[in-house]
Design an enzyme around this catalytic site. Structure first.
Site, PDB file in Angstrom:
ATOM      1  N   HIS A  98       0.846  -1.184   0.000  1.00  0.00           N
ATOM      2  CA  HIS A  98       0.000   0.000   0.000  1.00  0.00           C
ATOM      3  C   HIS A  98       0.890   1.246   0.000  1.00  0.00           C
ATOM      4  O   HIS A  98       2.072   1.177   0.363  1.00  0.00           O
ATOM      5  CB  HIS A  98      -0.912   0.012   1.226  1.00  0.00           C
ATOM      6  CG  HIS A  98      -2.063  -0.939   1.108  1.00  0.00           C
ATOM      7  ND1 HIS A  98      -2.571  -1.610   2.184  1.00  0.00           N
ATOM      8  CD2 HIS A  98      -2.802  -1.318   0.040  1.00  0.00           C
ATOM      9  CE1 HIS A  98      -3.583  -2.366   1.785  1.00  0.00           C
ATOM     10  NE2 HIS A  98      -3.734  -2.204   0.492  1.00  0.00           N
ATOM     11  N   LYS A 101       5.087   1.606   0.892  1.00  0.00           N
ATOM     12  CA  LYS A 101       5.998   1.417  -0.239  1.00  0.00           C
ATOM     13  C   LYS A 101       7.457   1.622   0.152  1.00  0.00           C
ATOM     14  O   LYS A 101       8.327   0.857  -0.254  1.00  0.00           O
ATOM     15  CB  LYS A 101       5.603   2.323  -1.403  1.00  0.00           C
ATOM     16  CG  LYS A 101       4.310   1.842  -2.079  1.00  0.00           C
ATOM     17  CD  LYS A 101       4.104   2.487  -3.400  1.00  0.00           C
ATOM     18  CE  LYS A 101       2.755   2.205  -4.016  1.00  0.00           C
ATOM     19  NZ  LYS A 101       2.182   0.883  -3.875  1.00  0.00           N
ATOM     20  N   THR A 121       2.279  -5.463  -8.203  1.00  0.00           N
ATOM     21  CA  THR A 121       1.289  -4.526  -8.713  1.00  0.00           C
ATOM     22  C   THR A 121       2.035  -3.302  -9.223  1.00  0.00           C
ATOM     23  O   THR A 121       3.163  -3.014  -8.803  1.00  0.00           O
ATOM     24  CB  THR A 121       0.262  -4.175  -7.626  1.00  0.00           C
ATOM     25  OG1 THR A 121       0.940  -3.789  -6.437  1.00  0.00           O
ATOM     26  CG2 THR A 121      -0.648  -5.360  -7.326  1.00  0.00           C
ATOM     27  N   GLY A 122       1.405  -2.578 -10.140  1.00  0.00           N
ATOM     28  CA  GLY A 122       2.029  -1.546 -10.960  1.00  0.00           C
ATOM     29  C   GLY A 122       3.065  -0.644 -10.342  1.00  0.00           C
ATOM     30  O   GLY A 122       4.254  -0.716 -10.687  1.00  0.00           O
ATOM     31  N   THR A 123       2.651   0.220  -9.457  1.00  0.00           N
ATOM     32  CA  THR A 123       3.566   1.215  -8.902  1.00  0.00           C
ATOM     33  C   THR A 123       4.654   0.552  -8.069  1.00  0.00           C
ATOM     34  O   THR A 123       5.836   0.908  -8.174  1.00  0.00           O
ATOM     35  CB  THR A 123       2.787   2.236  -8.045  1.00  0.00           C
ATOM     36  OG1 THR A 123       1.698   2.746  -8.806  1.00  0.00           O
ATOM     37  CG2 THR A 123       3.670   3.376  -7.604  1.00  0.00           C
ATOM     38  N   THR A 124       4.265  -0.415  -7.255  1.00  0.00           N
ATOM     39  CA  THR A 124       5.241  -1.107  -6.414  1.00  0.00           C
ATOM     40  C   THR A 124       6.292  -1.797  -7.275  1.00  0.00           C
ATOM     41  O   THR A 124       7.496  -1.698  -7.003  1.00  0.00           O
ATOM     42  CB  THR A 124       4.536  -2.116  -5.488  1.00  0.00           C
ATOM     43  OG1 THR A 124       3.549  -1.430  -4.700  1.00  0.00           O
ATOM     44  CG2 THR A 124       5.519  -2.808  -4.567  1.00  0.00           C
ATOM     45  N   SER A 177      -1.931  -1.314 -11.105  1.00  0.00           N
ATOM     46  CA  SER A 177      -1.924  -0.873  -9.714  1.00  0.00           C
ATOM     47  C   SER A 177      -3.087  -1.548  -8.991  1.00  0.00           C
ATOM     48  O   SER A 177      -4.093  -1.902  -9.619  1.00  0.00           O
ATOM     49  CB  SER A 177      -2.074   0.638  -9.634  1.00  0.00           C
ATOM     50  OG  SER A 177      -0.908   1.259 -10.137  1.00  0.00           O
ATOM     51  N   GLY A 178      -2.942  -1.703  -7.683  1.00  0.00           N
ATOM     52  CA  GLY A 178      -3.978  -2.381  -6.892  1.00  0.00           C
ATOM     53  C   GLY A 178      -5.386  -1.850  -7.115  1.00  0.00           C
ATOM     54  O   GLY A 178      -6.303  -2.617  -7.427  1.00  0.00           O
ATOM     55  N   ASP A 230      -4.442  -6.294  -7.698  1.00  0.00           N
ATOM     56  CA  ASP A 230      -4.596  -7.338  -6.674  1.00  0.00           C
ATOM     57  C   ASP A 230      -5.350  -8.526  -7.249  1.00  0.00           C
ATOM     58  O   ASP A 230      -5.011  -9.679  -6.998  1.00  0.00           O
ATOM     59  CB  ASP A 230      -5.352  -6.802  -5.452  1.00  0.00           C
ATOM     60  CG  ASP A 230      -4.632  -5.654  -4.768  1.00  0.00           C
ATOM     61  OD1 ASP A 230      -3.390  -5.638  -4.777  1.00  0.00           O
ATOM     62  OD2 ASP A 230      -5.318  -4.765  -4.234  1.00  0.00           O
ATOM     63  N   ASP A 285      -1.342  -1.628   4.775  1.00  0.00           N
ATOM     64  CA  ASP A 285      -1.470  -0.520   5.727  1.00  0.00           C
ATOM     65  C   ASP A 285      -2.770  -0.694   6.500  1.00  0.00           C
ATOM     66  O   ASP A 285      -3.849  -0.415   5.980  1.00  0.00           O
ATOM     67  CB  ASP A 285      -1.467   0.810   4.971  1.00  0.00           C
ATOM     68  CG  ASP A 285      -1.633   2.001   5.889  1.00  0.00           C
ATOM     69  OD1 ASP A 285      -1.645   1.833   7.129  1.00  0.00           O
ATOM     70  OD2 ASP A 285      -1.759   3.125   5.364  1.00  0.00           O
ATOM     71  N   HIS A 318      -9.969  -0.093  -2.542  1.00  0.00           N
ATOM     72  CA  HIS A 318     -10.075  -1.421  -3.151  1.00  0.00           C
ATOM     73  C   HIS A 318      -9.974  -2.531  -2.104  1.00  0.00           C
ATOM     74  O   HIS A 318      -9.536  -3.643  -2.393  1.00  0.00           O
ATOM     75  CB  HIS A 318      -9.009  -1.581  -4.242  1.00  0.00           C
ATOM     76  CG  HIS A 318      -7.606  -1.483  -3.730  1.00  0.00           C
ATOM     77  ND1 HIS A 318      -7.080  -0.342  -3.191  1.00  0.00           N
ATOM     78  CD2 HIS A 318      -6.620  -2.408  -3.672  1.00  0.00           C
ATOM     79  CE1 HIS A 318      -5.830  -0.559  -2.824  1.00  0.00           C
ATOM     80  NE2 HIS A 318      -5.531  -1.808  -3.098  1.00  0.00           N
ATOM     81  N   ASP A 325     -10.927  -6.078  -2.936  1.00  0.00           N
ATOM     82  CA  ASP A 325      -9.941  -6.775  -3.760  1.00  0.00           C
ATOM     83  C   ASP A 325      -8.819  -7.346  -2.891  1.00  0.00           C
ATOM     84  O   ASP A 325      -8.340  -8.460  -3.124  1.00  0.00           O
ATOM     85  CB  ASP A 325      -9.324  -5.835  -4.801  1.00  0.00           C
ATOM     86  CG  ASP A 325     -10.348  -5.242  -5.746  1.00  0.00           C
ATOM     87  OD1 ASP A 325     -11.419  -5.855  -5.922  1.00  0.00           O
ATOM     88  OD2 ASP A 325     -10.077  -4.171  -6.307  1.00  0.00           O
ATOM     89  N   ARG A 368      -7.900 -14.121   0.703  1.00  0.00           N
ATOM     90  CA  ARG A 368      -8.716 -15.333   0.728  1.00  0.00           C
ATOM     91  C   ARG A 368      -8.180 -16.374  -0.248  1.00  0.00           C
ATOM     92  O   ARG A 368      -8.047 -17.546   0.088  1.00  0.00           O
ATOM     93  CB  ARG A 368     -10.174 -15.000   0.389  1.00  0.00           C
ATOM     94  CG  ARG A 368     -11.086 -16.194   0.383  1.00  0.00           C
ATOM     95  CD  ARG A 368     -12.507 -15.818  -0.104  1.00  0.00           C
ATOM     96  NE  ARG A 368     -13.228 -16.996  -0.445  1.00  0.00           N
ATOM     97  CZ  ARG A 368     -13.084 -17.689  -1.582  1.00  0.00           C
ATOM     98  NH1 ARG A 368     -12.237 -17.294  -2.497  1.00  0.00           N
ATOM     99  NH2 ARG A 368     -13.787 -18.775  -1.800  1.00  0.00           N
TER     100      ARG A 368
END
Length: 156
Positions: free
Chosen positions: A21, A25, A47-50, A67-68, A73, A93, A100, A103, A109
């Site tokens: 999150h 980051k 995920t995108g930014t990370t 991105s999430g 996700d 976080d 989201h 998600d 899960r």
């Protein structure tokens, strides 16, 4: 063993998803820097930014998805279902609302359903990445979903 479960093997070289999150980051980047030598032995997804930030800072190749909040996700979750992702490091976080959140819960899960390791904070990530199991194959037992579908189809 009954036909309720099947054995799936996680290879010696792992496919690890890295997610963080926004407020986590920097912690993820620091963690990846600290564990760069270990992470370089595995295939990385994120995920995108990370994913972009990890690659920019560490030069580790990370296959990025959306991105999430834009479905990343869920894309990672789909890769778990497909048998691509073997482990997840998700610095979540807990003190900030996430748009989201459903998600995120779905991803957690599906990781539980498919019995893959998931670390949600630095301490659990440290334990996971330094486990002797990171350097060897690992066989896990997962519900035989095809058997479940077959039985359900016969009863409806």
């Amino acid at each position: 063993m009954s036909d309720e479960f099947i054995s799936l093997t996680i290879g010696q070289q792992k496919n690890i998803a890295l997610i963080a999150h926004d407020k986590k980051k920097k912690e993820m980047l620091d963690w990846c820097d600290w564990n760069k030598k270990i992470l370089s032995k595995h295939f990385l997804y994120g995920t995108g930014t990370t994913a972009k930030m990890i690659t920019d800072r560490t030069n580790l190749p990370v296959r990025g998805y959306n991105s999430g909040p834009l479905g990343g996700d869920q894309q990672i979750g789909a890769k778990v279902v497909e048998g691509v992702i073997d482990a997840i490091v998700f610095f979540s976080d807990p003190l900030s609302a996430q748009p989201h959140d459903p998600d995120v819960k779905a991803l957690l899960r599906i990781a539980l359903v498919y019995d893959i390791p998931i670390a949600t904070n630095r301490a659990s990530a440290d334990f996971m990445i330094t486990s002797p199991l990171m350097n060897e194959e690992y066989t896990r037992q997962v519900i035989n979903f095809q058997n479940t579908v077959d039985k359900r189809a016969q009863t409806l």
